[in-house]
Design a protein around this motif. Structure first.
Motif, PDB file in Angstrom:
ATOM      1  N   UNK C   2       0.820  -1.377   0.092  1.00  0.00           N
ATOM      2  CA  UNK C   2       0.037   0.005  -0.056  1.00  0.00           C
ATOM      3  C   UNK C   2       0.889   1.369   0.041  1.00  0.00           C
ATOM      4  N   UNK C   3       0.390   2.294  -0.281  1.00  0.00           N
ATOM      5  CA  UNK C   3       1.234   3.610  -0.731  1.00  0.00           C
ATOM      6  C   UNK C   3       1.436   4.254   0.706  1.00  0.00           C
ATOM      7  N   UNK C   4       2.611   4.606   1.098  1.00  0.00           N
ATOM      8  CA  UNK C   4       3.030   5.527   2.143  1.00  0.00           C
ATOM      9  C   UNK C   4       2.766   6.827   2.038  1.00  0.00           C
ATOM     10  N   UNK C 113      -1.269  12.839   4.780  1.00  0.00           N
ATOM     11  CA  UNK C 113      -2.451  12.214   4.952  1.00  0.00           C
ATOM     12  C   UNK C 113      -3.555  13.602   5.182  1.00  0.00           C
ATOM     13  N   UNK C 114      -3.235  14.559   5.794  1.00  0.00           N
ATOM     14  CA  UNK C 114      -4.080  15.635   5.967  1.00  0.00           C
ATOM     15  C   UNK C 114      -3.465  16.958   5.337  1.00  0.00           C
ATOM     16  N   UNK C 165      -1.645  -2.327   6.319  1.00  0.00           N
ATOM     17  CA  UNK C 165      -2.400  -2.979   5.173  1.00  0.00           C
ATOM     18  C   UNK C 165      -3.685  -2.149   4.653  1.00  0.00           C
ATOM     19  N   UNK C 166      -4.007  -1.239   5.382  1.00  0.00           N
ATOM     20  CA  UNK C 166      -5.017  -0.344   4.949  1.00  0.00           C
ATOM     21  C   UNK C 166      -4.731   0.333   3.606  1.00  0.00           C
ATOM     22  N   UNK C 167      -5.813   0.704   2.641  1.00  0.00           N
ATOM     23  CA  UNK C 167      -5.444   1.561   1.503  1.00  0.00           C
ATOM     24  C   UNK C 167      -5.084   2.835   2.028  1.00  0.00           C
ATOM     25  N   UNK C 169      -6.150   5.874   1.304  1.00  0.00           N
ATOM     26  CA  UNK C 169      -7.443   6.754   1.530  1.00  0.00           C
ATOM     27  C   UNK C 169      -8.031   6.461   2.801  1.00  0.00           C
ATOM     28  N   UNK C 170      -7.986   4.971   3.201  1.00  0.00           N
ATOM     29  CA  UNK C 170      -8.739   4.794   4.341  1.00  0.00           C
ATOM     30  C   UNK C 170      -7.866   5.491   5.480  1.00  0.00           C
ATOM     31  N   UNK C 171      -6.619   5.093   5.447  1.00  0.00           N
ATOM     32  CA  UNK C 171      -5.612   5.772   6.406  1.00  0.00           C
ATOM     33  C   UNK C 171      -5.935   7.460   6.477  1.00  0.00           C
ATOM     34  N   UNK C 172      -6.018   7.910   5.294  1.00  0.00           N
ATOM     35  CA  UNK C 172      -6.183   9.238   5.310  1.00  0.00           C
ATOM     36  C   UNK C 172      -7.298   9.843   5.919  1.00  0.00           C
ATOM     37  N   UNK C 173      -8.620   9.015   5.852  1.00  0.00           N
ATOM     38  CA  UNK C 173      -9.977   9.269   6.381  1.00  0.00           C
ATOM     39  C   UNK C 173      -9.840   9.314   7.958  1.00  0.00           C
ATOM     40  N   UNK C 174      -9.038   8.136   8.430  1.00  0.00           N
ATOM     41  CA  UNK C 174      -9.080   7.878   9.842  1.00  0.00           C
ATOM     42  C   UNK C 174      -8.124   9.011  10.607  1.00  0.00           C
ATOM     43  N   UNK C 175      -6.981   9.475   9.732  1.00  0.00           N
ATOM     44  CA  UNK C 175      -6.201  10.449  10.272  1.00  0.00           C
ATOM     45  C   UNK C 175      -6.943  11.885  10.236  1.00  0.00           C
ATOM     46  N   UNK C 176      -7.863  12.001   9.351  1.00  0.00           N
ATOM     47  CA  UNK C 176      -8.406  13.320   9.401  1.00  0.00           C
ATOM     48  C   UNK C 176      -9.472  13.331  10.373  1.00  0.00           C
ATOM     49  N   UNK C 177     -10.152  12.361  10.739  1.00  0.00           N
ATOM     50  CA  UNK C 177     -11.012  12.190  11.795  1.00  0.00           C
ATOM     51  C   UNK C 177     -10.145  12.482  13.152  1.00  0.00           C
TER      52      UNK C 177
END
Lengths: 255, 255, 255, 255, 255
Positions: C2-4, C113-114, C165-167, C169-177
């Motif tokens: 997955x993309x760092x 991420x953000x 292992x998360x994509x 975008x999912x990591x970015x969403x979590x970090x945004x929250x």
């Protein structure tokens, strides 16, 4: 919430593990060593004779390996007796040659899993033989001249395999199977079960006694296959040693 | 994100566990020991009298086993008071005979899981009795002459079983069941709950008080079967001891 | 794979935790203590003034509890500056009265991420305000006279729940929250995020600052419920203390 | 049983981490410090010149943070050379001012996952360029004046995610992807991979070298996202430092 | 409850790991060092000659890395012999220059998984060759001048993957596969398997001997892929060293 078992408690227990400072011992003049032995023997004999309380028992063991050199085990009616015994050791000349390596605080316990008759509501109804059996479990005698094994343990509270989520009857069945295996070793291996919930870092302490050290290995191995243990048992450190009479302390220290 | 509970905080808490250096104690001349006792008693009496702050409470306990010899517990309005109390101990002559074995930093807390009325938006509406009940939880008195048990704990954040993923209502139900079990012990066991999120290595500290040490074992055992604990409780080390009045410090140290 | 995320780094950070040897301090003659305070104040003032580098910042904090007594925090352009600052402390007379309790090595970091605008390919396009915001994150000022909280953390790499292992975008969403929750505390709690991948035992260090120590507890508690943390956050030890001006070192040591 | 990879070994490796006793250093008379520096420089220069063996290499690094002050790294044809080098350090006057903080024993290794041509049955067929490439991996040179990062690692043997249960081809694919990511850093980050199965507590040691310490952070971060690492990598402690020439030992110790 | 294997035990084993106090060694006058070497050699030669018991064997090994400097390994008919050997070491002048780094207590064992003929009910029927093979396993000779590797291990009792829940036949099959892999190394690597259930913190100790240290790495790596290990093996610390004759003790200590 699943149902907890009923329990009956007896004596509080202190497993007091001591390291000998062999460098200090080698360097000390004979007179100091003699005084340490004399005060150590007096302390141990007094405590084996339970001069400090109305009831209880104590014993001293040599321990093999680096985890400790000596185990002094006290069983007494209250925590206060243990606190006093622990501090008095420090005030002997023997204390000067030892450090507390580790310790374990617990209280002897029998549970209603396997002795439900004992926990019957009407105390009058309890059989005298059963009463004595239970009394022997929670106010035990320590056998002379035998090998000892101590270890703390927990019942597993895993994400999937969780002892405390099982219905009472299932736990009782598992404990019955466990007890059956243990009973096969009767006459060869004795055990003291003491609870340490709220008292120390694991849930129970187990102290085994055997005339043949191989029997200790064999019973621990065999029990590992019973379901109460294979699925639900979690273990801390194991300590092994042998009881000796206080009068042999000098011989022990002199190697 | 699931909803966090509302909380109300009271005093900051320092559990300051101390090991006595028994070798130094045995070797010290009487005059030094007397000075250590005198300065120790003065420090403890001053802190029990809270001469260092507008409000709070302190107590000293003997601890059984190798994890510590003494527990000095301070509750104060700010972290700064705890920092000062901790350092002042080191400057007494008693400090010379002890090392800090471990410690725990936290702040007393009640949460909105079970006392939601208290967290009602309109503060005026809160019942005076409830206010006093909450006040007693977050600015507690420490009972005299009782056994104490301290342990830190977390709510599990496992890969499958995760407290922080549960909806608020489910957590509130679990805490209600937990509270009900604990309440059955009212009059026999008191407890102080303090939060250590961001302050120390676990999420909460629990301090129990009981006149009978077996009750400490029994409540910890019984609570282990309620769902909030069996599935979600994770525990650190357990410490057990007994409160004594500062004036008995000399007797304690002399064994 | 997955993309760092893209990252931007600023200053290297050393959290240098020190234990005071209170026994040695009590026993030392006044002259030696005065010299220790004088050299300690000079060391701390010089480092707060960053006389050793072109840019950076340093601060000293008292720490509550047994894990340390002092935290000296240095932020500098290179690891070499940190190595020198660490050793120079040892050469002061204050060093004689302290041992390094623990430490943490990291480098300030912002991630894509953000702040993806910042990582736009055409650097010219980046807004000046955003540049300053990022600069403030990776070359931060340390607030005066505030409470500090430090802890290291990992993103979970469990067998089932695995951040890496998360994509993207999912990591970015979590970090945004996660960021949104943290931002609610703006003005009350400041934070420095520094990466320690390849530099120390956890993946990130978090340093929080707040005027009210309860806010530290509250933000850590609230964040524990956001999904990025409840499922994926794993934490090491927590340290809490308070900044003081170097000139107050003597008062701190005298209790 | 799944198929293990073929491997080729080179030199045995000792990562010898040392703590400086700064209290002793500060207190020592100049003459003793000079002797410690002189003997330390001689030891380090002799070992960098490999006067103790037919082949090998050694280097000394400063280490940032409390985990160690110095890393002395030796690569030699046999374990016996490492044992001798380790003991000889203790016999220098520098040894008197240091304690071994920790260490790591391993042997350089290349595996057949990615270099299967090298492990062809007919040795004659192996390309000379490939032979030299492999030789450079298992008998590496240590770059001057660069940052170093050391960490030990395992491949996960979880209950569900288990490297050693994967078919050979799947492991080879994962290692190929891992190698590809690492190769992108060629010219910026060099690495030595050494196996410690049967030799130390983890399965491999990884030693990274880079002219820019941020590159160490960045490669470790990027690799954490490749599947071989995100799912199967488990890591011990990370140590970071910088190589210096033996002649600079005195400057290092003087701060 | 699944069926435990039958077992046969031989000698009790003490792995006694010692750290040399190099600071004390460097500072000691020649006469004291000579005495330490003389008493050390005498102790080691006496124990290799088994003057303290009717049967058994002992050996001394240098150990590479910080975990220990020396390993003294004793095999004797009883735990009491081990306890005496351990204490007598402390009473030599060599003891003054060492501390016990760690230790391991176990008893040699063969199990009925792979040697069921040996455990046939009619002892008369057991083949003489098999008897001798078993005897060689439980009363082993220690090879001269070879590399040694020691590690403790458990069979996994995970929530999903649990050795002790497997039917006997499945365990026997897995052990047979494991034994087959190990046997391929016959002539190159010897092993002693000893059980430590009830005696020490892990379930078994494994001691490997090899003329080539790379073979130790290779066998441990290859075995990690067999199913008994990949799924069910859990490992403690690994120690590596080399046997030397007692007469070389002085050369070892002098570096």
């Amino acid at each position: 919430m699943t149902e907890p078992p009923q329990t009956e408690e007896g004596w509080f227990v202190l497993h007091d593990f001591r390291d000998v400072d062999w460098d200090a011992w080698r360097d000390a003049p004979d007179r100091e060593r003699e005084r340490a032995v004399a005060e150590g023997v007096e302390y141990l004999e007094d405590h084996e004779a339970v001069v400090d309380a109305d009831e209880g028992t104590s014993a001293v063991f040599s321990v093999v390996g680096d985890k400790a050199d000596l185990l002094v085990m006290h069983l007494r009616p209250t925590l206060d007796h243990l606190s006093t015994a622990e501090r008095r050791f420090e005030h002997t000349a023997l204390g000067e040659f030892t450090e507390q390596a580790t310790s374990y605080v617990s209280v002897t316990e029998v549970s209603g899993y396997v002795s439900d008759a004992y926990f019957a509501e009407d105390e009058e109804e309890v059989d005298e033989g059963l009463k004595q059996y239970i009394e022997g479990k929670i106010k035990p005698e320590l056998p002379d001249d035998e090998y000892v094994c101590f270890y703390p343990m927990d019942k597993r509270r895993g994400e999937e395999v969780n002892w405390y989520d099982l219905p009472f009857d299932e736990r009782a069945d598992l404990m019955a199977g466990h007890g059956e295996t243990a009973r096969k070793w009767g006459g060869k291996v004795d055990q003291i079960i003491s609870s340490s919930l709220g008292l120390d870092d694991w849930e129970w302490g187990v102290t085994l006694f055997a005339g043949d050290a191989v029997d200790i290995k064999d019973i621990v191995y065999e029990l590992r296959f019973d379901d109460a243990t294979s699925k639900y048992g979690e273990f801390g450190s194991f300590f092994v040693g042998r009881r000796f009479p206080p009068a042999d302390l000098g011989a022990y220290l002199r190697g």
